[in-house]
Motif scaffolding. Structure first.
Motif, PDB file in Angstrom:
ATOM      1  N   CYS A  44       0.844  -1.206   0.000  1.00  0.00           N
ATOM      2  CA  CYS A  44       0.000   0.000   0.000  1.00  0.00           C
ATOM      3  C   CYS A  44       0.877   1.252   0.000  1.00  0.00           C
ATOM      4  O   CYS A  44       0.631   2.201  -0.737  1.00  0.00           O
ATOM      5  N   SER A  49      -1.536   3.821  -2.124  1.00  0.00           N
ATOM      6  CA  SER A  49      -2.975   3.584  -1.978  1.00  0.00           C
ATOM      7  C   SER A  49      -3.350   3.345  -0.525  1.00  0.00           C
ATOM      8  O   SER A  49      -2.485   3.168   0.341  1.00  0.00           O
ATOM      9  N   GLY A  51      -5.734   0.965   2.272  1.00  0.00           N
ATOM     10  CA  GLY A  51      -6.026  -0.458   2.353  1.00  0.00           C
ATOM     11  C   GLY A  51      -6.408  -0.849   3.757  1.00  0.00           C
ATOM     12  O   GLY A  51      -6.182  -0.103   4.705  1.00  0.00           O
ATOM     13  N   ILE A 180      -4.180   3.467   5.727  1.00  0.00           N
ATOM     14  CA  ILE A 180      -3.962   2.025   5.805  1.00  0.00           C
ATOM     15  C   ILE A 180      -4.364   1.572   7.205  1.00  0.00           C
ATOM     16  O   ILE A 180      -3.761   1.982   8.189  1.00  0.00           O
TER      17      ILE A 180
END
Ligand SMILES: Nc1ncnc2c1ncn2[C@@H]1O[C@H](COP(=O)(O)OP(=O)(O)OP(=O)(O)O)[C@@H](O)[C@H]1O
Ligand SMILES: [Mg+2]
Length: 416
Positions: A44, A49, A51, A180
């Protein structure tokens, strides 16, 4: 937390190494889980990104120890510039006064508020939720530093509306989110309980289950802890015979597979052996387990009221989790209220007691000397919430008698 390095007495060193509150650098038998979580988080971070990683497992299976181990490694790596910087935040469901308090903590991280320097933000849960919703739903996070949140004891954050857990599962998946979430719980099906199938499949969260340890694994865990007590350049102290460790591991594996329990039994046996500097043999382990099973405490607990028993269970749970004997009254209250939702049998009241009623229950346990409540001028100056409470009866007895009386629901809650 006890430190092994202080003493040269091998008995003391081994006792410290076996203490559930000590933080071993090595966690045998959890390498695969550790790699999987580590890879999920770092991928991640590398992709930029968000997650969500959902970790479940019954008590004492090394979930918290494993994620702390990873968090320490990640933070060290972030400092070493191997990664781009990220913010790390830990929210423990048991340590916050109510589930929605998690919002303000996350908002502090999102808005890069420096808690160490400036203290906590004075912001209501409602306001924090509004800001977080705006932040994540407008896709504003693209240029932000990633945030890694460890949410431990997620079971404690379940509310009737399930909105807190839902939001923490959902925000990582929104556009540009760099959140995350590492969620840790005992319940394996929280995602199913909180989200519909359609939402779940959109989220695509990674799930990892920590299975109860087998006896061989428990043996390896004790061995490695004992080995860690060795002094530099010397072999591990031979204080527990190989057979003794095996017996303890087998006995625990046959009921729970809980690493805490095997560590407790072995530590207690070493404590006894330290008196005459003997080596712990299988008979000593049997004696410790037997002693843990029979005591006058049992008689006392059997006559306790429902709320007294719930409070003993709550205190026991918090002590076990923290690995320290003295815990805050606020944490016990929050665990008690959580238990009121699921421990009472049909026909018993599930009405939530008020803080004043909880205090009465505590006072009654205190009067019977089942608990010790911190006293004195220093304690009086602190808020009631922070006052320290200790269990004054043997924890294994509490566990055994409460679960015998309460049946499977209590057994689950107590992690047996
Ligand atoms: N593989 C292991 N090696 C060494 N020690 C371990 C291992 N697994 C667990 N332990 C120890 O056992 C104790 C309990 O582990 P931990 O707190 O991680 O359990 P948990 O799964 O988080 O339990 P809970 O659900 O009650 O929070 C800790 O003292 C931990 O260090
Ligand atoms: Mg834990």
């Amino acid at each position: 937390m006890p430190k092994a390095k202080a003493s040269t007495d091998p008995y003391v060193r081994v006792m410290n190494a076996l203490h559930v509150g000590s933080r071993p650098d090595e966690l045998p038998c959890r390498q695969a889980e550790k790699d999987e979580i580590y890879n999920a988080v770092t991928s991640c971070l590398e992709d930029g990104s968000g997650g969500c990683i959902y970790i479940s497992g019954v008590p004492g299976t090394g979930k918290t120890a494993t994620v702390h181990n990873i968090a320490r490694k990640l933070q060290a790596m972030a400092k070493g510039e191997e990664f781009e910087p990220f913010r790390y935040l830990e929210i423990n469901g048991l340590k916050i006064p109510e589930p929605t308090a998690a919002y303000a903590l996350l908002w502090e991280a999102v808005s890069a508020h420096d808690v160490k320097k400036h203290g906590h933000l004075r912001i209501s849960a409602k306001e924090a939720l509004k800001k977080l919703t705006r932040h994540f739903e407008t896709g504003a996070g693209e240029d932000d530093e990633p945030i890694v949140v460890l949410m431990d004891e997620l079971d404690q954050l379940m509310t009737a509306k399930q909105d807190v857990v839902y939001n923490f599962f959902n925000w990582p998946t929104l556009k540009n989110s760099r959140l995350i979430v590492i969620a840790v719980a005992n319940t394996h099906d929280m995602p199913e309980r909180v989200m519909s199938g359609k939402v779940r499949s959109r989220l695509g969260m990674q799930r990892i289950n920590f299975k109860p340890y087998t006896w061989q694994q428990l043996q390896e865990i004790v061995d490695s802890r004992v080995a860690s007590a060795a002094q530099k350049g010397k072999p591990p102290p031979k204080i527990l015979s190989k057979d003794a460790i095996a017996v303890a591991a087998r006995r625990v594996a046959s009921v729970s597979g809980d690493a805490r329990r095997v560590l407790d039994i072995c530590r207690r046996a070493v404590e006894v052996a330290a008196e005459d500097k003997s080596t712990v043999q299988t008979a000593d382990i049997d004696a410790v387990i037997r002693a843990m099973q029979n005591s006058p405490t049992a008689a006392y607990i059997r006559q306790c009221s429902l709320h007294e028993r719930i409070m003993l269970a709550a205190l026991h749970k918090v002590v076990r989790r923290e690995g320290v004997a003295e815990v805050q009254w606020g944490w016990i209250m929050s665990q008690h209220l959580n238990y009121v939702d699921n421990l009472p049998e049909e026909g018993e009241s599930r009405k939530k007691p008020t803080p004043a009623q909880l205090k009465m229950v505590l006072n009654s346990l205190h009067a019977s000397r089942a608990v010790i409540v911190e006293d004195g001028p220093a304690a009086a100056r602190r808020p009631d919430w922070e006052r320290k409470v200790m269990l004054n009866v043997e924890p294994p007895e509490v566990e055994r008698v409460l679960s015998e009386m309460g049946g499977s629901r209590w057994k689950n809650a107590l992690g047996i």
